[in-house]
Design an enzyme around this catalytic site. Structure first.
Site, PDB file in Angstrom:
ATOM      1  N   GLY A  31       0.847  -1.190   0.000  1.00 55.49           N
ATOM      2  CA  GLY A  31       0.000   0.000   0.000  1.00 55.49           C
ATOM      3  C   GLY A  31       0.872   1.226   0.000  1.00 55.49           C
ATOM      4  N   SER A  32       0.261   2.372  -0.237  1.00 57.35           N
ATOM      5  CA  SER A  32       1.015   3.613  -0.227  1.00 57.35           C
ATOM      6  C   SER A  32       1.225   4.052   1.211  1.00 57.35           C
ATOM      7  CB  SER A  32       0.250   4.696  -0.977  1.00 57.35           C
ATOM      8  OG  SER A  32       0.014   4.267  -2.285  1.00 57.35           O
TER       9      SER A  32
ATOM     10  N   GLY B   4      27.117   2.913 -38.931  1.00 53.36           N
ATOM     11  CA  GLY B   4      26.478   4.184 -39.285  1.00 53.36           C
ATOM     12  C   GLY B   4      25.054   3.940 -39.731  1.00 53.36           C
TER      13      GLY B   4
ATOM     14  N   GLY C 291      26.713   5.364 -46.356  1.00 51.99           N
ATOM     15  CA  GLY C 291      27.828   5.148 -47.288  1.00 51.99           C
ATOM     16  C   GLY C 291      28.783   4.061 -46.853  1.00 51.99           C
TER      17      GLY C 291
ATOM     18  N   SER D   3      24.625  -1.746 -37.226  1.00 55.18           N
ATOM     19  CA  SER D   3      25.045  -2.099 -35.852  1.00 55.18           C
ATOM     20  C   SER D   3      24.813  -0.949 -34.873  1.00 55.18           C
ATOM     21  CB  SER D   3      26.506  -2.577 -35.826  1.00 55.18           C
ATOM     22  OG  SER D   3      27.361  -1.714 -36.532  1.00 55.18           O
TER      23      SER D   3
END
Lengths: 317, 625
Positions: free
Chosen positions: B20-21, B456, B461, B530
């Site tokens: 419980g809180s 990348g 590229g 990756s």
């Protein structure tokens, strides 16, 4: 206290269940599991032996855990020189019978100073002989893991103790920095110098202990059974005159009363209860109707609300 | 299938947890239960009366919370800060209560209490209703496999015993709990402070047809031994008192054992039969889940601590990579890739974690992107072990599928994990010793091997640059091989998709292939997105120091999106591709790559020359060859 506090469960109270054997079997299996795990994970384990009923159960469980091998650790009694004579008698006889390897340690400083509960009071006596004595003993023998018979039902701060309870190199216990224990996985890793206290009876109650003693026919010190014994009434407690070292206060009279002990420690600090329970069955029946907790007879627990927690933080078992 | 621990199989014991809180009245509730069951001795009651006057918040009345809050620090703060265990019994049952704290930073304690419980009492303040904390606790309880829940709506006296309010809260809770794995929810209106519906049904809630709390706890069904699954016995301790006896001691985590039963020892896989079940007072005919036993086997098999004796027909799985749910319990966040230890059964083994696939927001079950798990964080994480270990899924067997995480340096328990499934099956492969080794190949090749790992975004590229580098190296007489993302995806990894787990596995495979090729003496070029640091670190760890060059082909997302040579970004933006790096899946840029190539400043040819120069500089390739 208002009327609404009246017990709604009187019927249950009177008939607190005879604990089924499956329940004891489960507790036993858990304790054996804890013993084996601790031994597998430590280098120099030891079992603290106080000669009381919990120690007797602990010893029995340990022998079961490692059967048919011998106990893979010695028993250590941190002595105060003030235990009941019947306790020393049983300890020495069991050791002679070869049930275990017994080490007895007495704090040399307490011995030199002649510390005793009569002149120095319960707090100082307990601190030097037991708390400091235990630390010195563990250091002396370089034990890295110590089994103890503490149960969570004994006392409030015990309820939060882990089964595997980590201690710093100074034997300190930090209740706010305990390792979480999930499932039945115990983390026993530590650095050199640190140690672990392990409590295989964590989930046992006082009643479980007695039912197990009955079920397994375990020998306990006769002081647990009612008999006529010489006692004096002191500060509301019945103190047994176990030897000539107990000075009588003015007006105190040694009386023969039919008493027994729920818990055993140093005799001048341990209160007896009036009882006719002289068999295991009678003890268990009495306990099912008991209105006081077992530690109530212990004078050392009463100094201040957080007494036990403070002692534990200082290294008391 | 059973999710119950052995210790709770017997119906004469119920272990439960209260959640419980802060200020929901949890400690008061437990104090009330203890009082109702007469677990409070007179001296504790009088001490309580004494302390109630000194510290209490209830005036002249007993403050039951003080009874339960054991440690002095928390008594002063008025909050419970740790797990405490309470014991009480009625004529019908024995109870062990794990009392756990309500505030957020102590989630770890709640997980601890829940890990051994059969039932959870979720406490709600009738004035406040279902709160974030309520949801958090419920989720945690469900995660740890508890199926039985009591929704205890407390402080009903403060809302005038309103049936409407009670039913509203129950409705809210049931709706929320649909997403959880509970089997049974019972709602009970309470006033813990005044004792209503604790042991007896209250006259204030005559509209409530259900049982009082204690009645329910005494009668609720808990799992029994017949749901205990196949035999599982982790070897905890090997007993060798003399040369003639070799016993295997451990706790039965599943099934039954009888002399003569066929068993398989994992991970070795060797098969034999149980010879004896050794007891203190003679051999036992049978042992069941939950028992601590000592077995001997018919054949001389060298099993050691951590091995698991299984039913031969239904052995556990063996693997070294799992998907798990991880609950983090330490102030220091979980670090992906960092070496930790895990303890599973009687095994302690080195382990590292992937980045979380996602973290779980326990308030609304959302999956959140996460790089790590902070204290009290919960996430789905892959774990990779130093060696393969036997296990079962947590859903099948709590004790065979739950593990703790231990920090190697502090020795603290820093996390707890629940195994979902193995990521791949381990096989019994033994390394083949060979005479022609890496050094011999190196001498013949005339150059050193290495991996040129290009990473990348898609379209940055990588492949273009890698192709030019390979052409130049080939001209120099260097033995090369180019592993390209698309090519690998069509063959070696065609069974994999693009989830994080699959990306991890894809990179692991590429890393293994690269490692073999380095062993063969080649200069290996890889061109994969990756995206995750930990997997690149994994690939790096597979080869020797100095043999791995991480090359960051750095093109901003805006630029690759504008180029979009394969039209993938447009598809991803339209939602036709999911888990696309840079769009809805993260890219973790290298922090310290060996080479950083900014494609907005260099042509592919210039970039390739820089890479070849780097090989000269590092002496991997000699200039005169």
């Amino acid at each position: 206290m208002a009327a609404k506090w009246q017990a709604p469960y009187t019927a249950f109270f009177a008939a607190v269940m005879p604990m089924s054997s499956s329940h004891l079997r489960r507790l036993e299996a858990e304790s054996i599991d804890i013993f084996r795990e601790a031994v597998a994970e430590s280098e120099r384990p030891v079992m603290l032996y106080s000669i009381g009923k919990d120690s007797s159960v602990l010893l029995h469980l340990a022998r079961k855990a490692f059967h048919p091998a011998r106990l893979p650790f010695p028993l250590l009694h941190v002595d105060t020189t003030w235990k009941f004579r019947a306790m020393y008698e049983m300890r020495d006889r069991l050791a002679r019978e070869g049930r275990f390897e017994l080490l007895v340690y007495r704090n040399p400083e307490a011995e030199r100073l002649g510390i005793n509960p009569i002149e120095h009071g319960s707090a100082r006596h307990t601190d030097l002989w037991k708390t400091q004595g235990l630390k010195l003993a563990l250091d002396h023998y370089r034990f890295d893991l110590a089994f103890g018979g503490a149960r969570r039902d004994e006392e409030k701060s015990r309820a939060k103790e882990r089964v595997f309870s980590f201690r710093t190199a100074q034997h300190g216990w930090d209740p706010k920095n305990q390792r979480p224990e999930l499932w039945r996985l115990y983390n026993a890793r530590k650095n050199p110098g640190e140690s672990i206290r392990v409590f295989p009876l964590s989930n046992w109650t006082e009643l479980d202990v007695w039912q197990y003693i009955r079920a397994e026919n375990i020998e306990v010190v006769p002081l647990y059974f009612a008999a006529n014994r010489p006692v004096v009434e002191r500060d509301g407690a019945l103190i047994m005159v176990d030897d000539a070292r107990l000075p009588l206060h003015k007006g105190e009279q040694v009386q023969q009363r039919r008493v027994r002990f729920r818990t055993l420690g140093c005799y001048p600090l341990t209160g007896a209860i009036e009882s006719d329970a002289d068999t295991l069955d009678a003890i268990i029946t009495e306990m099912e109707h008991a209105h006081t907790s077992e530690r109530q007879g212990r004078i050392i627990d009463r100094d201040g609300g957080s007494s036990m927690e403070r002692k534990k933080a200082e290294g008391y078992f | 299938m059973s999710t119950q621990t052995a210790s709770t199989q017997s119906s004469d014991l119920l272990r439960f947890i209260t959640c419980g809180s802060v200020d929901d009245g949890k400690s008061t509730l437990i104090g009330r239960l203890l009082h109702a069951a007469h677990a409070l001795p007179d001296d504790q009651l009088s001490a309580l009366a004494d302390e109630s006057r000194r510290f209490g918040t209830q005036g002249d009345q007993l403050d039951f919370a003080l009874l339960v809050d054991g440690l002095s620090a928390e008594r002063e703060q008025g909050i419970t800060i740790d797990v405490a265990y309470r014991f009480f019994a009625t004529a019908r049952r024995k109870f062990i209560v794990a009392d756990t704290p309500g505030h957020e930073q102590y989630t770890r304690n709640m997980a601890t209490g829940a890990s051994t419980a059969d039932l959870a009492i979720i406490l709600v303040d009738a004035r406040k209703g279902v709160l974030t904390q309520t949801r958090r606790h419920s989720h945690l309880v469900s995660l740890l496999g508890i199926k039985q829940v009591v929704l205890a709506v407390n402080k009903l006296d403060l809302v005038d015993w309103s049936r409407e309010r009670f039913e509203e809260i129950e409705r809210d809770y049931r709706e929320f709990a649909q997403r959880l794995d509970f089997e049974h929810i019972v709602a009970i209106p309470l006033s813990a402070l005044h004792g209503d519906n604790i042991a007896q049904r209250s006259t204030h809630t005559s509209w409530h047809q259900g049982p009082s709390l204690l009645e329910h706890l005494e009668t609720v069904a808990v799992a029994t031994a017949d749901t205990s699954g196949p035999l599982r016995l982790p070897v905890q301790w090997v007993c060798r008192p003399d040369l003639d006896f070799r016993g295997y001691a451990g706790r039965m985590l599943g099934g039954k054992a009888r002399a003569g039963d066929a068993v398989r020892i994992l991970p070795s896989g060797r098969q034999t039969r149980i010879a004896r079940i050794v007891g203190f007072g003679g051999d036992l005919a049978e042992a069941a889940r939950g028992d601590s036993v000592m077995l001997t086997l018919e054949d001389e098999i060298d099993a050691s601590r951590g091995d698991v004796i299984c039913a031969a027909a239904e052995p556990a799985s063996v693997a070294d990579q799992f998907e798990t749910t991880l609950v983090w319990m330490d102030d220091a966040a979980m670090l992906p890739g960092r070496p930790y230890l895990i303890k599973l059964g009687a095994t302690t083994v080195g382990a590292s974690f992937s980045q979380p696939k996602y973290a779980i927001d326990v308030n609304n079950f959302d999956k959140l992107a996460a790089r790590t798990l902070e204290l009290n964080g919960i996430g789905v994480v892959n774990v990779s072990l130093d060696r393969a270990v036997p296990f079962d899924a947590y859903a099948d067997n709590r004790d065979m599928g739950g593990f703790i995480v231990i920090d190697r340096y502090s020795n603290q328990t820093v996390g707890a994990g629940l195994i979902h499934f193995a990521l791949r099956r381990s096989q019994n492969i033994h390394w083949q010793a060979v005479d022609v080794d890496k050094q011999a190949r190196l001498r013949q090749n005339g150059h050193r091997p290495c991996v040129l790992w290009l990473t990348g975004l898609s379209g940055s590229g990588k492949s273009t640059i890698a192709n030019i580098v390979e052409r130049q190296l080939h001209a120099l007489g260097v033995r090369t091989y180019l592993l390209d993302g698309d090519n690998i995806r069509h063959g070696l990894s065609k069974d994999l998709g693009f989830t994080d787990a699959d990306r991890v596995e894809n990179i692991r495979r590429v890393g293994e292939v690269a490692r073999l090729m380095v062993d063969a003496g080649l200069v290996v070029l890889t061109a994969f997105i990756s995206p995750f640091r930990s997997e690149r670190a994994l690939a790096r760890s597979m080869v020797d120091d100095g043999e791995f060059l991480e090359i960051f082909v750095d093109t901003p997302l805006a630029v690759v999106e504008a180029r979009d040579p394969k039209g993938l970004y447009r598809k991803a933006r339209r939602g036709e591709l999911s888990n696309f790096t840079g769009i809805d899946s993260p890219y973790e840029a290298p922090a310290t790559p060996e080479l950083h190539i900014d494609t907005t400043q260099q042509t592919p040819e210039q970039a390739a020359s820089r890479i070849v120069d780097a090989l000269f500089e590092r002496g991997i390739v000699q200039r005169h060859t």
